[in-house]
Write an enzyme that holds these catalytic residues in place. Structure first.
Site, short mmCIF file in Angstrom:
data_model
loop_
_atom_site.label_atom_id
_atom_site.label_comp_id
_atom_site.label_asym_id
_atom_site.label_seq_id
_atom_site.Cartn_x
_atom_site.Cartn_y
_atom_site.Cartn_z
N LEU A 114 -3.11 3.79 7.47
CA LEU A 114 -2.12 3.76 8.58
C LEU A 114 -2.06 5.14 9.25
O LEU A 114 -2.01 5.26 10.47
CB LEU A 114 -0.74 3.36 8.05
CG LEU A 114 -0.56 1.86 7.77
CD1 LEU A 114 0.66 1.61 6.89
CD2 LEU A 114 -0.43 1.09 9.07
N VAL B 91 3.08 8.64 9.10
CA VAL B 91 3.26 8.25 7.69
C VAL B 91 3.69 9.49 6.91
O VAL B 91 2.93 10.46 6.83
CB VAL B 91 1.96 7.66 7.11
CG1 VAL B 91 2.17 7.24 5.66
CG2 VAL B 91 1.49 6.47 7.95
N THR C 234 4.87 11.84 3.54
CA THR C 234 4.17 12.03 2.27
C THR C 234 4.88 11.33 1.12
O THR C 234 4.33 11.18 0.03
CB THR C 234 4.08 13.53 1.94
OG1 THR C 234 5.38 14.08 2.10
CG2 THR C 234 3.10 14.23 2.87
N HIS D 45 8.26 -8.76 -5.85
CA HIS D 45 7.75 -9.85 -5.02
C HIS D 45 6.45 -10.42 -5.55
O HIS D 45 5.65 -9.70 -6.15
CB HIS D 45 7.52 -9.35 -3.59
CG HIS D 45 8.80 -8.97 -2.90
ND1 HIS D 45 8.91 -7.83 -2.14
CD2 HIS D 45 10.00 -9.57 -2.87
CE1 HIS D 45 10.14 -7.75 -1.66
NE2 HIS D 45 10.81 -8.79 -2.09
#
Ligand code: Q5B
Length: 608
Positions: free
Chosen positions: A292, A299, A301, A273
């Site tokens: 985050l 989150v 690992t 992207h």
């Protein structure tokens, strides 16, 4: 943006730029979800109007096509989603035009490569006017069991596998469209499925951000948890970090920022992207994941551990009684497209047309099996092409040359004959080439030019039955039939038709046998004894000589000759040839700017 629902089972969209496949996929999804109305209300195809036929389940429906965005919006005032499949060159202008329509609430921009300055202006306009932009460079989004943008979630098989035909409890937002397909699958495996999924697109400036959608999901009661898939580059994830820290998000968020591998590269790497490149430590996947995590998101690992994290979060909500079991439904079967089924060998279908003379499906067209390149490279002529397309075989050169001579000799016979006269009158009435040509062609018949087949039939029958010219002609007279191929308006015994002489001379030199033509000449000798205008005319000459060609060339057996004569191929020679002249007469009249033709009164006998 943080209101709530973007879509419902009643949402209808306008689709910009006709793309059959994504529209059909939307309609198939509608059918799968049991929608009552198609999710595409209208198509905007700049410059064209009408209807496009598409399938809604088993039924064919006609979706209106409009030439402008304004016309589509006023025809479909309840369609509030605009799915923009314009190219990157025209996506910004068409999006702005759509955002300016009071009826449009959400715009999805599929194009990749929209100039960033244009995108910024679109975002500013949308924010100021309380509208939502998804993309650019997005596959779109989906509300499970309700509404789907374009190609989101891929094939019907994938949609069924991911249970997207009915709502679950997970709100999902991702930058990547490709990865969202992957995640729909993962989420379906370890939870009760997606409620809504959005791919915001991979550009540096997305029309709506990850946090925009998370905050929106937070307000949707059916969404019980969120899954966020970010990627390295940009700072979008930090607005989500802020929202989490500020306590604006009350539902569990499982997040992963992909691109942790970027550190393995020595220099900065641009991923797929436009926005996916690590500009500095803060924009790295590691930093964003850490932020985050610290803000309270679950989150894992690694990406591999994401599935487990989603499962645990979901199961905890179930244990807490925050998620009730989803009612499973069996989606209806989408009928398979005939072409797909034929290709896979599942069905067979009868054809509606049978054709044996040419084939344009391969690399190059073939006439009776002969490729076009051979025809050109080996110097085939028009006579050879006629042999291939009319008789389905390559005839010897003397035969194809004879055909070409017939074409050349019959191409025109001046402006006074029936066909040319009609063509001239039609052209002078201001009609176009094709009309002028066919008005002349329509005069070809038993008296004018179209007597070749009958000449061949009658001469063949008489000769084969061994009739003398006297018996033949008098027999015809008794039946009240004029001998086809005999007689002419201006040619006489002492002013023979040069064309007939030329054809006869050629055939006598090149044909192995001219028995039918000699018979026709004997018939002429007899008819001339009755009246000076009863000459063998050009139709009679071609008709009798073609019998000799068919019988003498050794290229046709008896049943084939009988069939050719019975079907009547030979008038085709005159039709083809005279078209050349009639086209010439049309051009001539137009070039001479001739006015409307009116026949003079003096040339008409007015009588009672
Ligand atoms: N009588 C061609 O007739 C024409 C007779 C016949 C026995 C005959 C006539 C005819 C058969 C059809 C045919 C092709 C209508 C002609 C062509 C292309 C063209 C044209 C161009 C080009 C001419 C006078 C007396 C009458 C009739 C008798 C006439 N034909 N008897 N068999 N075939 N032929 N068409 O001049 O006793 O007085 O009553 O129908 O082969 O179209 O250049 O113009 O390249 O464009 O009008 O060459 O022959 O003769 O009708 O005044 O008849 O002769 O029965 O006898 P006419 P009429 P009676 S090539």
């Amino acid at each position: 943006m943080a209101t709530g629902q973007l879509f419902s089972k009643q949402t209808q969209a306008l689709f910009y730029n006709y793309k059959q496949l994504p529209i059909q996929r939307m309609l198939d999804f509608d059918f799968l979800c049991g929608r009552e109305t198609p999710s595409v209300a209208g198509i905007i195809n700049p410059g064209s109007e009408g209807f496009q036929k598409l399938f809604f389940g088993q039924e064919e429906i006609a979706i209106p096509v409009h030439s402008t965005i304004e016309a589509a919006c006023s025809a479909h005032p309840t369609a509030d989603v605009f799915i923009n499949f314009a190219s990157f060159r025209s996506a910004a202008a068409s999006t702005m035009a759509a955002l300016k329509q009071p009826t449009i609430r959400v715009v999805a921009i599929i194009a990749e490569g929209v100039p960033e300055l244009d995108t910024k202006q679109l975002i500013a306009y949308a924010r100021a006017n309380n509208k939502v932009v998804i993309g650019p460079a997005t596959v779109g989004g989906i509300q499970a069991g309700a509404f789907k943008i374009g190609d989101t979630a891929g094939t019907i098989d994938n949609i069924i596998q991911c249970k997207l035909y009915r709502p679950g409890s997970v709100g999902f937002v991702s930058k990547s469209g490709g990865m969202s397909n992957e995640m729909y699958n993962t989420i379906a495996r370890v939870t009760d499925g997606i409620y809504e999924g959005i791919a915001i697109g991979g550009d540096v400036f997305p029309g709506s951000t990850l946090s925009d959608h998370v905050l929106r999901f937070n307000n949707i009661p059916q969404v019980k948890m969120m899954v966020v898939l970010g990627e390295l580059g940009g700072r979008d994830e930090y607005s989500l970090v802020e929202a989490l820290k500020e306590g604006k998000v009350h539902k569990p968020v499982v997040a992963w920022v992909s691109g942790t591998c970027a550190r393995l590269f020595k220099s900065e790497v641009q991923f797929g992207h436009a926005g996916a490149k690590s500009g500095g430590e803060l924009e790295s996947a590691q930093a964003k994941n850490q932020a985050l995590r610290e803000a309270g998101a679950v989150v894992p690992t690694s990406y591999e551990a994401l599935e487990g994290a989603i499962r645990e979060t979901f199961e905890k909500l179930v244990e807490e009684g925050k998620i009730n079991a989803v009612k499973e439904v069996t989606p209806p079967q989408i009928p398979e497209d005939l072409n797909t089924a034929i290709k896979s060998g599942k069905v067979r279908a009868p054809t509606h047309i049978i054709s044996t003379i040419s084939d344009d499906r391969g690399e190059e067209p073939c006439y009776a099996g002969i490729p076009m390149s051979t025809i050109v490279e080996q110097g085939y002529g028009v006579g050879d092409v006629i042999s291939l397309l009319w008789f389905k075989r390559s005839l010897p050169r003397y035969c194809t040359q004879f055909i070409e001579i017939c074409i050349m000799l019959c191409a025109d016979h001046g402006p006074c004959v029936s066909g040319a006269h009609n063509t001239i009158v039609t052209a002078r009435a201001g009609k176009d080439l094709v009309s002028s040509l066919v008005s002349g062609l329509l005069t070809i018949g038993p008296r004018f030019g179209g007597a070749i087949d009958d000449a061949a039939r009658y001469f063949k029958d008489a000769y084969d039955r061994g009739l003398t010219p006297y018996e033949f002609v008098e027999g015809m007279k008794k039946k009240g039939i004029r001998v086809p191929g005999i007689g002419h308006r201006i040619k006489r015994g002492d002013n023979r038709d040069k064309r007939v002489e030329l054809l006869q001379r050629y055939a006598r030199t090149h044909f192995p046998s001219v028995k039918y033509m000699e018979y026709a000449v004997q018939v002429e000798t007899y008819t001339l004894s009755k009246a000076n205008n009863l000459v063998l005319n050009v139709d009679g000459a071609i008709g009798s000589l073609f019998l000799d060609l068919l019988a003498g060339s050794g290229m046709f057996n008896k049943p084939e000759i009988d069939e050719i004569v019975e079907i009547g191929y030979l008038n085709g020679l005159f039709v083809l040839a005279r078209s050349i002249g009639l086209i010439g007469h049309t051009f001539d009249q137009k070039r001479l700017k001739q006015p409307l033709y009116r026949h003079p009164w003096e040339d008409v006998l007015y009588t009672k």
